[in-house]
Design a protein around this motif. Structure first.
Motif, PDB file in Angstrom:
ATOM      1  N   PRO A 106      12.713  -2.561 -12.666  1.00 47.51           N
ATOM      2  CA  PRO A 106      11.742  -3.574 -13.086  1.00 47.51           C
ATOM      3  C   PRO A 106      11.248  -3.298 -14.506  1.00 47.51           C
ATOM      4  N   VAL A 109       8.345  -0.859 -15.196  1.00 44.80           N
ATOM      5  CA  VAL A 109       8.478   0.573 -14.931  1.00 44.80           C
ATOM      6  C   VAL A 109       8.957   1.287 -16.192  1.00 44.80           C
ATOM      7  N   TYR A 165      10.451   0.005  -4.794  1.00 45.41           N
ATOM      8  CA  TYR A 165      11.087  -1.127  -5.463  1.00 45.41           C
ATOM      9  C   TYR A 165      12.451  -1.393  -4.827  1.00 45.41           C
ATOM     10  N   HIS A 276      -0.514   0.003 -14.109  1.00 47.01           N
ATOM     11  CA  HIS A 276      -0.188  -0.058 -12.685  1.00 47.01           C
ATOM     12  C   HIS A 276      -1.389   0.168 -11.772  1.00 47.01           C
TER      13      HIS A 276
END
Length: 283
Positions: A106, A109, A165, A276
């Motif tokens: 992603p 990240v 994920y 995050h």
């Protein structure tokens, strides 16, 4: 192993395709509790291993458990003391990507990492089990790449979020029963990134050996046929080297008795990492 043409076993450098209706090895374990029923299956035909198209051997595991900091080498590298109890977590369970498949990181990240591990596949129910009951209830071991978003782990403090994920826990490419292992007390695990050896250790270096780890876990939850327990990673991860995965990287995890598990990394361009944190701090 699970191939596009059905289930098979490795014989003399080839895949012997079995005459069975099971779609994957996970389905075998859910119904039979072991893989021994496959030994009596007739062989339909044989194909060279390099011509077989592999699929995820277990399909979609019912549960995937993991443990943090379970190798002495990893604790030594990070300067942390040995834990008194296993640091356990439950990750999201997806249909596993096929061995050799691409995992898309992603864009949010920033620090994707590899973790070569030995994965234990449960064959018979374990609940409040003694250590002596663990190996008899184990269907197989396989290789795992317990991928982790280190920045997400650091900002949230939650392993399940950093490891859940889609595609982050590839398993395979084949299974090995405990009886086939040359030494089940010293199972070797190696990880190579782009051909360079990064991790090399054995299960003899674990802080909580496999029977103790699964026994302890079974006192808090029932482990069911087809469940997977990831058993920790040794020193040599990207975290240890301050070097994380990039677009085009290839990770190869080698575990005694099974085919190497290969994972290929793709990273979308032009996306920036985000904060995050699940909640804003209270001032």
């Amino acid at each position: 192993m699970t191939t596009e043409a059905g289930l098979g076993r490795i014989e003399d450098g080839a895949v012997a395709l079995l005459d069975t209706a099971f779609p994957n090895l996970g389905a075998v374990l859910e119904q039979e509790g072991s893989l021994t029923c496959l030994t009596s299956c007739a062989v339909r035909r044989r194909v060279p291993i390099d011509e077989a198209v592999l699929r995820a051997p277990l399909g979609r595991p019912r549960a995937v458990w993991g443990v943090g900091l379970n190798y002495v080498s990893k604790a030594t590298r990070t300067g942390r003391g040995l834990p008194e109890h296993p640091i356990l977590y439950l990750a999201a369970s997806y249909a596993d990507p096929a061995p050799g498949a691409q995992v898309v990181i992603p864009g949010a990240v920033a620090e994707p990492d590899y973790e070569g591990e030995i994965a234990v596949v449960v064959g018979r129910r374990l609940y409040r089990a003694a250590e002596s009951e663990v190996w008899p209830a184990t269907a197989a071991i396989t290789a795992a790449n317990d991928m982790t978003a280190r920045d997400v782990m650091r900002s949230t403090g939650t392993p399940a979020l950093a490891k859940s994920y889609p595609g982050f826990t590839p398993l395979g490419a084949s299974l090995c029963t405990p009886e086939e292992l040359p030494d089940r007390d010293a199972i070797r695990v190696r990880t190579r990134v782009n051909g360079e050896l990064r991790q090399d250790d054995t299960s003899a270096g674990m802080i909580f050996p496999l029977p103790e780890l699964l026994s302890r876990l079974s006192w808090f939850t029932a482990l069911e046929p087809g469940d997977v327990v990831l058993t920790g990673t040794p020193a040599g991860t990207g975290q240890d080297r301050a070097c994380f995965l990039a677009d085009g990287d290839e990770i190869r995890v080698e575990v005694d008795g099974v085919l190497p598990l290969v994972t290929r990394i793709a990273r979308p361009a032009g996306t920036a990492p985000r904060d995050h944190r699940l909640t804003e701090p209270v001032s």
